[in-house]
Design an enzyme around this catalytic site. Structure first.
Site, short mmCIF file in Angstrom:
data_model
loop_
_atom_site.label_atom_id
_atom_site.label_comp_id
_atom_site.label_asym_id
_atom_site.label_seq_id
_atom_site.Cartn_x
_atom_site.Cartn_y
_atom_site.Cartn_z
N GLU A 63 0.82 -1.22 0.00
CA GLU A 63 0.00 0.00 0.00
C GLU A 63 0.85 1.27 0.00
OE1 GLU A 63 -3.24 0.58 -0.46
OE2 GLU A 63 -3.79 -1.54 -0.57
N GLY A 114 -5.97 -6.61 -6.25
CA GLY A 114 -6.64 -5.33 -6.43
C GLY A 114 -5.66 -4.18 -6.51
N THR A 165 -5.68 -12.07 -9.70
CA THR A 165 -5.05 -13.26 -9.10
C THR A 165 -5.34 -13.40 -7.61
OG1 THR A 165 -2.98 -12.12 -8.56
CG2 THR A 165 -3.12 -13.11 -10.76
N LYS A 173 -13.42 2.11 -10.90
CA LYS A 173 -12.62 2.98 -10.03
C LYS A 173 -11.16 2.58 -10.07
CE LYS A 173 -14.90 2.58 -6.08
NZ LYS A 173 -15.40 2.82 -4.72
N LYS A 175 -6.27 6.30 1.70
CA LYS A 175 -6.25 5.34 0.59
C LYS A 175 -7.07 5.83 -0.60
CE LYS A 175 -6.67 1.05 0.78
NZ LYS A 175 -6.82 -0.40 0.95
N GLU A 214 -20.81 -0.62 0.62
CA GLU A 214 -20.11 -0.15 1.83
C GLU A 214 -20.75 -0.74 3.09
OE1 GLU A 214 -17.48 2.26 2.34
OE2 GLU A 214 -17.10 1.55 0.31
N HIS A 244 -18.90 -1.47 6.38
CA HIS A 244 -17.57 -0.86 6.29
C HIS A 244 -17.36 0.30 7.26
CE1 HIS A 244 -17.10 -3.43 2.85
NE2 HIS A 244 -15.88 -2.97 2.59
N1 LIG Z 1 -11.22 -0.56 -7.63
C1 LIG Z 1 -11.94 -1.01 -6.69
O1 LIG Z 1 -13.11 -0.82 -6.73
C2 LIG Z 1 -11.33 -1.80 -5.55
C3 LIG Z 1 -12.14 -2.67 -4.82
C4 LIG Z 1 -11.57 -3.43 -3.79
C5 LIG Z 1 -10.22 -3.27 -3.50
N2 LIG Z 1 -9.47 -2.39 -4.23
C6 LIG Z 1 -8.03 -2.22 -3.91
O2 LIG Z 1 -7.42 -3.49 -4.00
C7 LIG Z 1 -6.42 -3.62 -3.01
C8 LIG Z 1 -6.73 -4.86 -2.20
O3 LIG Z 1 -6.75 -5.97 -3.09
P1 LIG Z 1 -6.14 -7.37 -2.70
O4 LIG Z 1 -6.78 -7.83 -1.47
O5 LIG Z 1 -6.17 -8.21 -3.92
O6 LIG Z 1 -4.67 -6.97 -2.27
P2 LIG Z 1 -3.26 -6.96 -3.02
O7 LIG Z 1 -3.38 -6.65 -4.45
O8 LIG Z 1 -2.40 -6.08 -2.20
O9 LIG Z 1 -2.79 -8.47 -2.87
C9 LIG Z 1 -2.68 -9.04 -1.60
C10 LIG Z 1 -1.40 -9.85 -1.47
O10 LIG Z 1 -1.50 -11.01 -2.28
C11 LIG Z 1 -0.32 -11.11 -3.10
N3 LIG Z 1 -0.72 -11.86 -4.29
C12 LIG Z 1 -1.37 -11.40 -5.39
N4 LIG Z 1 -1.63 -12.42 -6.22
C13 LIG Z 1 -1.13 -13.54 -5.63
C14 LIG Z 1 -1.10 -14.91 -5.99
N5 LIG Z 1 -1.69 -15.35 -7.10
N6 LIG Z 1 -0.51 -15.77 -5.15
C15 LIG Z 1 0.05 -15.36 -3.97
N7 LIG Z 1 0.03 -14.07 -3.58
C16 LIG Z 1 -0.55 -13.18 -4.41
C17 LIG Z 1 0.13 -9.71 -3.29
O11 LIG Z 1 1.50 -9.61 -3.63
C18 LIG Z 1 -0.16 -9.10 -1.94
O12 LIG Z 1 0.89 -9.39 -1.05
C19 LIG Z 1 -6.41 -2.36 -2.19
O13 LIG Z 1 -5.38 -1.52 -2.64
C20 LIG Z 1 -7.78 -1.76 -2.49
O14 LIG Z 1 -7.78 -0.35 -2.40
C21 LIG Z 1 -9.99 -1.67 -5.24
#
Ligand SMILES: NC(=O)c1ccc[n+]([C@@H]2O[C@H](COP(=O)([O-])OP(=O)(O)OC[C@H]3O[C@@H](n4cnc5c(N)ncnc54)[C@H](O)[C@@H]3O)[C@@H](O)[C@H]2O)c1
Length: 386
Positions: A85, A117, A141, A154, A163, A256, A259
């Protein structure tokens, strides 16, 4: 929005679509179907001069597989992005853009985001801004990305103040996911993705409760269709609101749910609660608020407990949190800006007046000003007296 039975019989990949306003986004997915997905994606890249593959640094092997799968059709430039982050910033977007152009990305290129994400958002910002906009393709993934984040226009990065405070809307051209990619992520990520689907069931699609519970029970079993079910819950729940509210400022604020208190508890726990667990606890608080205001009956409150218990969110074992800190953090919720003039005596919350039905104001926003004292009472009911 679910794929038809015919789709399931005749092809190992499922196809669905979701609309972000006027734009319809195809989402193709399956389990253990990477080669087929890449062949289908490659077919759509005719005339593209380069794929800019922005991938999570931990997904290097998968990135190489993707590059190999597409390179017969189009040259691929791969750039790694570290999913932290504190690195989700405009500087990272700028550095990727500089590297991309130095490596041959042009106005005729397509950005492919491979990761969770975070990488999806960073690559989304590159796609939205480089040459004033390049097509964006998501290959999620993580469960959060596959079930939730890719179903959104978004895009954003963080400021020191908070954030996703700098961003824009940029609709993906298409989404492709082999659910097998999700199996590498840690338990907290799976829990968070699943908790967001529990939220969807309680707030939007209560008729999918059995589906959710079956999926949760099957999560440890690689032969189950748990991940497929969760993805379908995500698409089915989000699609109707996103069609009419692609900028997620009115109807889509329903996502939300849980949340407001959840985010305060997540921050107060200083990392002890995952985002998913915290949202689960936040939904229990929202249910208690709804019950106290006479909007929710005991059966609806019991449904919250039923859906959340398998995720480890059990009323009889609440987390130990600094209650005064949770109360202070409640007042910093980012939905506050939607209700101008609301002071510290009021907390804007998403509340239900029945399962699958959110209370809305005249502008169609599912936001209710709740007396702060009542939220404190609900917090005490869920977390135990301080
Ligand atoms: N655009 C939107 O509407 C929206 C909605 C929800 C979340 N988000 C954003 O997404 C982020 C959260 O997403 P997240 O939970 O996917 O977190 P992330 O992208 O940070 O991934 C979480 C962890 O998983 C690891 N990872 C990714 N793919 C992997 C795989 N295949 N195998 C093993 N590890 C893997 C990453 O390196 C990281 O350490 C936040 O930044 C949030 O703000 C955006």
């Amino acid at each position: 929005m679910s794929p038809t039975a015919t789709d399931r019989r005749t092809t190992p990949v499922h196809r669905t679509t979701f609309a972000l306003g006027e734009e319809v986004v195809p989402y193709t997915y399956g389990d253990r179907c990477t080669e087929e997905l890449l062949a289908l994606l490659a077919d759509q890249l005719t005339g593209v001069d380069q794929v800019l593959l922005v991938h999570d640094a931990v997904a290097g092997d998968l990135a190489r597989r993707v590059a190999e799968g597409l390179s017969a059709q189009v040259p691929v430039q791969s750039l790694a992005c570290t999913a932290r982050e504190e690195l989700k910033t405009l500087s990272t977007v700028l550095a990727l853009a500089e590297e991309a152009v130095a490596g041959g990305t042009t106005r005729g290129s397509v950005v492919v985001a491979l990761g969770g994400g975070l990488v999806g958002n960073v690559a989304g910002m590159v796609a939205a801004t480089l040459f004033r906009g390049l097509p964006l393709v998501h290959l999620p993934t993580t469960p959060v990305a596959a079930f939730d984040a890719v179903l959104s226009a978004k895009q954003g990065v963080n400021l020191a103040a908070g954030k996703n405070m700098v961003g824009t809307f940029w609709t993906p051209r298409s989404v492709w996911c082999d659910l097998d990619w999700l199996r590498g992520v840690d338990e907290r990520q799976v829990l968070t993705g699943t908790a967001e689907m529990a939220k969807n069931v309680l707030a939007v699609v209560p008729e999918r409760e059995d589906d959710l519970l079956t999926a949760v029970a099957g999560l440890g079993d690689e032969r189950s269709d748990a991940l497929v079910r969760l993805l379908q819950i995500g698409v089915d729940a989000k699609a109707p609101a996103l069609r009419v509210d692609p900028h997620e400022r009115r109807e889509a604020l329903v996502f939300e749910y849980g949340h407001t208190a959840g985010h305060a508890m997540e921050l107060a726990s200083r990392g002890a609660l995952s985002h998913g667990e915290a949202v689960g606890w936040g939904m229990l608080v929202a249910a208690q608020v709804g019950r106290r205001l006479g909007h929710l009956d005991d059966a609806a409150v019991a449904a919250h407990a039923r859906v959340l218990a398998p995720l480890g969110v059990r009323g009889e074992a609440p987390p130990a949190l600094d209650r005064a800190l949770v109360q202070r953090l409640l007042l910093r919720d980012n939905k506050r800006g939607y209700l101008p003039g609301s002071g510290p005596d009021v907390v804007p919350m998403v509340l239900l007046d029945g399962l699958g039905s959110a209370l809305a104001d005249d502008a169609g926003r599912p936001l209710v000003p709740v007396p702060t004292a009542l939220v404190h009472e609900a917090l005490d009911a869920v977390l135990g007296a301080a």
